[in-house]
Scaffold this active site. Structure first.
Site, mmCIF file in Angstrom:
data_model
loop_
_atom_site.group_PDB
_atom_site.id
_atom_site.type_symbol
_atom_site.label_atom_id
_atom_site.label_comp_id
_atom_site.label_asym_id
_atom_site.label_seq_id
_atom_site.Cartn_x
_atom_site.Cartn_y
_atom_site.Cartn_z
ATOM 1 N N GLU A 92 0.806 -1.205 0.000
ATOM 2 C CA GLU A 92 0.000 0.000 0.000
ATOM 3 C C GLU A 92 0.844 1.263 0.000
ATOM 4 O O GLU A 92 2.000 1.260 0.414
ATOM 5 C CB GLU A 92 -0.924 0.000 1.210
ATOM 6 C CG GLU A 92 -0.161 -0.068 2.501
ATOM 7 C CD GLU A 92 -0.957 -0.687 3.636
ATOM 8 O OE1 GLU A 92 -2.115 -1.066 3.428
ATOM 9 O OE2 GLU A 92 -0.403 -0.775 4.735
ATOM 10 N N CYS A 105 3.387 8.152 1.476
ATOM 11 C CA CYS A 105 3.942 7.097 2.322
ATOM 12 C C CYS A 105 4.073 5.838 1.455
ATOM 13 O O CYS A 105 3.098 5.386 0.874
ATOM 14 C CB CYS A 105 2.990 6.882 3.499
ATOM 15 S SG CYS A 105 3.477 5.542 4.572
ATOM 16 N N CYS A 112 6.891 -7.954 6.485
ATOM 17 C CA CYS A 112 8.123 -7.495 7.131
ATOM 18 C C CYS A 112 8.639 -8.597 8.033
ATOM 19 O O CYS A 112 7.856 -9.270 8.713
ATOM 20 C CB CYS A 112 7.874 -6.228 7.944
ATOM 21 S SG CYS A 112 9.381 -5.568 8.707
ATOM 22 N N CYS A 116 7.745 -6.518 14.788
ATOM 23 C CA CYS A 116 7.483 -5.697 15.975
ATOM 24 C C CYS A 116 6.105 -6.043 16.555
ATOM 25 O O CYS A 116 5.153 -6.243 15.814
ATOM 26 C CB CYS A 116 7.550 -4.217 15.617
ATOM 27 S SG CYS A 116 9.158 -3.739 14.984
ATOM 28 N N CYS A 119 2.954 -3.878 15.514
ATOM 29 C CA CYS A 119 2.779 -3.558 14.095
ATOM 30 C C CYS A 119 2.074 -4.688 13.363
ATOM 31 O O CYS A 119 2.518 -5.840 13.414
ATOM 32 C CB CYS A 119 4.146 -3.292 13.459
ATOM 33 S SG CYS A 119 4.065 -3.058 11.676
ATOM 34 N N GLY A 166 6.977 -2.763 5.488
ATOM 35 C CA GLY A 166 8.330 -3.270 5.309
ATOM 36 C C GLY A 166 9.412 -2.457 5.982
ATOM 37 O O GLY A 166 9.197 -1.323 6.418
ATOM 38 N N GLU A 167 10.582 -3.070 6.093
ATOM 39 C CA GLU A 167 11.765 -2.424 6.669
ATOM 40 C C GLU A 167 12.678 -2.039 5.503
ATOM 41 O O GLU A 167 13.344 -2.899 4.916
ATOM 42 C CB GLU A 167 12.447 -3.410 7.637
ATOM 43 C CG GLU A 167 13.809 -2.990 8.123
ATOM 44 C CD GLU A 167 13.896 -1.544 8.597
ATOM 45 O OE1 GLU A 167 13.175 -1.162 9.527
ATOM 46 O OE2 GLU A 167 14.706 -0.781 8.006
ATOM 47 N N SER A 198 12.512 5.473 7.161
ATOM 48 C CA SER A 198 12.190 5.117 8.534
ATOM 49 C C SER A 198 12.677 3.689 8.779
ATOM 50 O O SER A 198 12.390 2.784 7.997
ATOM 51 C CB SER A 198 10.670 5.201 8.736
ATOM 52 O OG SER A 198 10.320 4.773 10.040
ATOM 53 N N SER A 220 12.680 4.172 14.473
ATOM 54 C CA SER A 220 11.570 3.711 15.314
ATOM 55 C C SER A 220 12.141 3.201 16.628
ATOM 56 O O SER A 220 12.561 2.054 16.726
ATOM 57 C CB SER A 220 10.802 2.610 14.580
ATOM 58 O OG SER A 220 10.185 3.153 13.443
ATOM 59 N N LEU A 221 12.159 4.070 17.617
ATOM 60 C CA LEU A 221 12.822 3.739 18.889
ATOM 61 C C LEU A 221 11.875 2.981 19.820
ATOM 62 O O LEU A 221 12.166 1.875 20.244
ATOM 63 C CB LEU A 221 13.327 5.036 19.532
ATOM 64 C CG LEU A 221 14.311 4.892 20.690
ATOM 65 C CD1 LEU A 221 15.549 4.118 20.289
ATOM 66 C CD2 LEU A 221 14.714 6.272 21.227
ATOM 67 N N HIS A 222 10.785 3.577 20.192
ATOM 68 C CA HIS A 222 9.680 2.921 20.907
ATOM 69 C C HIS A 222 9.975 2.462 22.333
ATOM 70 O O HIS A 222 9.059 2.019 23.031
ATOM 71 C CB HIS A 222 9.113 1.736 20.127
ATOM 72 C CG HIS A 222 8.709 2.064 18.733
ATOM 73 N ND1 HIS A 222 7.903 3.138 18.428
ATOM 74 C CD2 HIS A 222 9.007 1.475 17.546
ATOM 75 C CE1 HIS A 222 7.716 3.182 17.117
ATOM 76 N NE2 HIS A 222 8.376 2.197 16.561
ATOM 77 N N ASN A 299 -2.109 2.513 17.069
ATOM 78 C CA ASN A 299 -3.354 2.051 16.452
ATOM 79 C C ASN A 299 -3.567 0.599 16.807
ATOM 80 O O ASN A 299 -2.907 -0.284 16.261
ATOM 81 C CB ASN A 299 -3.283 2.227 14.937
ATOM 82 C CG ASN A 299 -3.570 3.662 14.600
ATOM 83 O OD1 ASN A 299 -4.710 4.079 14.507
ATOM 84 N ND2 ASN A 299 -2.509 4.438 14.486
ATOM 85 N N CYS A 342 -1.071 0.259 9.551
ATOM 86 C CA CYS A 342 -0.693 0.060 8.165
ATOM 87 C C CYS A 342 -0.442 -1.410 7.870
ATOM 88 O O CYS A 342 0.037 -2.155 8.700
ATOM 89 C CB CYS A 342 0.551 0.873 7.823
ATOM 90 S SG CYS A 342 2.025 0.365 8.689
HETATM 91 N N1 SAH Z 1 9.912 -0.598 9.108
HETATM 92 C C1 SAH Z 1 10.090 0.789 9.259
HETATM 93 C C2 SAH Z 1 9.118 1.620 8.439
HETATM 94 C C3 SAH Z 1 7.704 1.144 8.369
HETATM 95 S S1 SAH Z 1 6.753 1.249 9.843
HETATM 96 C C4 SAH Z 1 10.057 1.193 10.716
HETATM 97 O O1 SAH Z 1 9.718 0.366 11.550
HETATM 98 O O2 SAH Z 1 10.426 2.313 11.012
HETATM 99 C C5 SAH Z 1 6.429 2.999 9.901
HETATM 100 C C6 SAH Z 1 6.058 3.512 11.269
HETATM 101 O O3 SAH Z 1 4.762 3.028 11.658
HETATM 102 C C7 SAH Z 1 7.039 3.054 12.345
HETATM 103 O O4 SAH Z 1 7.468 4.131 13.138
HETATM 104 C C8 SAH Z 1 6.196 2.117 13.164
HETATM 105 O O5 SAH Z 1 6.638 2.093 14.471
HETATM 106 C C9 SAH Z 1 4.802 2.678 13.016
HETATM 107 N N2 SAH Z 1 3.749 1.719 13.363
HETATM 108 C C10 SAH Z 1 3.698 0.407 13.084
HETATM 109 N N3 SAH Z 1 2.587 -0.159 13.603
HETATM 110 C C11 SAH Z 1 1.920 0.834 14.226
HETATM 111 C C12 SAH Z 1 0.712 0.887 14.966
HETATM 112 N N4 SAH Z 1 -0.035 -0.201 15.148
HETATM 113 N N5 SAH Z 1 0.333 2.062 15.471
HETATM 114 C C13 SAH Z 1 1.072 3.172 15.273
HETATM 115 N N6 SAH Z 1 2.220 3.196 14.577
HETATM 116 C C14 SAH Z 1 2.652 2.034 14.085
HETATM 117 FE FE1 SF4 Z 2 8.534 -4.061 10.212
HETATM 118 FE FE2 SF4 Z 2 8.526 -1.438 10.788
HETATM 119 FE FE3 SF4 Z 2 6.378 -2.973 11.301
HETATM 120 FE FE4 SF4 Z 2 8.580 -3.278 12.759
HETATM 121 S S1 SF4 Z 2 7.280 -1.422 12.666
HETATM 122 S S2 SF4 Z 2 7.363 -4.942 11.868
HETATM 123 S S3 SF4 Z 2 10.162 -2.930 11.236
HETATM 124 S S4 SF4 Z 2 7.211 -2.491 9.303
#
Ligand code: SAH
Ligand code: SF4
Length: 389
Positions: A92, A105, A112, A116, A119, A166-167, A198, A220-222, A299, A342
């Site tokens: 997408e 985007c 991926c 995570c 995600c 994806g990463e 990202s 993406s630190l988190h 989300n 996403c």
């Molecule tokens: N793989 C890369 C880029 C794609 S994810 C990465 O992890 O950075 C893009 C962003 O969406 C990342 O910052 C990720 O943490 C965030 N993301 C993924 N799932 C999410 C969710 N359920 N709610 C909010 N943000 C989310």
């Molecule tokens: Fe992959 Fe980014 Fe989602 Fe982590 S947050 S699973 S690296 S797409």
């Protein structure tokens, strides 16, 4: 005879292709402009190219877009596409219009492998890397579709964020020519700071990107410590926080006046406590990384077992960071009608792994939604914290 899809090439690649056809480099530049600036896919349209070249191209090359499975336009002008990439996979892209910019985007992989916890793409597992052409095709299609749709002759997309599925840094060899095409003045001409990669923290590739194509970097630190990040972002076990932050510092050597954007998804009771904010402040001070924080409201989706932090807690967290001198923004969420993360609809198209099977229940729950894409907006909402610089 198989033909080459010219969307696969950056300008150097296209020049090499043209050379094989016995053509000079400036022909490649003309061709590149036709494809990316004018959105042409039919060589007969390219009237300033020599007829002999057009004939050669007709038998050796093509400009092949991705087919659109669904398109969904929301009231605020956000448009979401689900593209078919074959073999039952779909990815997408989302266009997010704002007053001063148009952001696309873009996805880099079908699924991926990082996995995570928060995600939905990660929960689906990994299917395959996209090719350069498939990454560029998202921009090519969106830009030229939008010009017609919005009746605009000038550029519509001013920013690209690699924040779809994806990463990106686990698909490095396809990513770099795609980024170069985005930046090329003969194609989209986006400025280096308006293209953002990202990453969840693929340390060696952060270093390589700094040398090869130092675009804007979001990490993406988190989590503020390794124990928590190991759990939320499994890649942390390979590249722990200290290594990641040092890589960020090295990256900025290639982009001296830039900063790293740290993305931090706010998870109720998991990473949103005052002590986590304090640990983050300490972490950034210790490593001395020039940065800003972007807090993302989570989300939720049932399979994650996680919940969104309440807004007052997000704002309190933001305040703690900003009072310590860290520029902090809070991402605005989408409406509740499109509140899934996403990658979910793409996951409905194909079960990728056993991880996806285990998520069958969740997918059933969201299957009725027409399009499910990146849920958040880059624009800073009205909060008490400082605005983006
Ligand atoms: N793989 C890369 C880029 C794609 S994810 C990465 O992890 O950075 C893009 C962003 O969406 C990342 O910052 C990720 O943490 C965030 N993301 C993924 N799932 C999410 C969710 N359920 N709610 C909010 N943000 C989310
Ligand atoms: Fe992959 Fe980014 Fe989602 Fe982590 S947050 S699973 S690296 S797409």
């Amino acid at each position: 005879m198989t033909t080459a899809n010219l969307l696969e090439f950056d300008l150097d690649g296209l020049a090499a292709f043209c050379e094989k056809l016995g053509e000079k480099k400036f022909r490649a530049t003309q061709l590149f402009r036709w494809i990316h600036q004018r959105g042409a896919s039919d060589f007969t349209q390219m009237t300033d190219l020599a007829k002999s070249l057009r004939e050669k191209l007709a038998t050796t090359a093509r400009v092949e877009a991705l087919s659109v499975l669904t398109q969904h336009e929301s009231k605020d002008g956000t448009i979401k596409w689900l593209f078919d990439v074959g073999g039952g996979d779909a990815v997408e892209a989302v266009f997010i219009p704002e007053d001063d910019r148009g952001t696309l985007c873009v996805s880099s992989q079908a699924g991926c492998a990082v996995g995570c916890r928060f995600c939905s793409t990660g929960h689906q597992g990994f299917s395959r890397n996209l090719t350069t052409g498939e990454i560029v095709a998202q921009l090519w299609f969106a830009e030229h579709f939008l010009r017609k749709h919005l009746n605009r002759s000038e550029r519509v997309i001013s920013n690209v964020v690699m924040m779809g599925m994806g990463e990106p840094l686990q698909n490095y060899s396809a990513l770099v020519p795609a980024l170069r095409t985005m930046l090329d003045d003969n194609a989209y001409g986006l400025s280096r700071r308006r293209v953002t990669v990202s990453t969840s923290g693929v340390v060696p590739m952060i270093d390589r990107l700094g040398t090869d194509c130092a675009v804007a970097m979001a990490v993406s630190l988190h989590a503020p410590n390794d124990a928590l990040r190991d759990d939320l972002v499994p890649l942390n076990r390979k590249y722990p926080i200290a290594e990641l932050l040092e890589a960020c510092k090295r990256y900025l050597v290639h982009a001296p006046r830039d900063f790293i954007t740290f993305e931090y998804c706010m998870l109720d009771g998991v990473n949103d406590q005052p002590e986590h904010a304090r640990q983050l402040i300490e972490l950034v001070r210790t490593h001395g990384v020039s940065c800003k924080f972007n807090l993302i409201p989570f989300n939720p989706f049932p399979a994650s077992g996680l919940l969104r932090s309440p807004q007052p807690r997000v704002l309190a967290f933001a305040r703690t960071l900003s009072e310590a001198g860290l520029v902090t923004t809070v991402r605005k969420t989408r409406g509740d009608d499109i509140d899934a993360a996403c990658g979910q609809l793409a996951g409905d198209v194909k079960d990728r792994t056993r991880a996806a099977e285990r998520m069958a229940q969740r997918r059933a729950a969201v299957a009725e939604r027409p399009v499910v894409l990146h849920p958040t907006r880059a624009k800073t909402p009205k909060t008490t914290v400082p605005q983006e610089h």
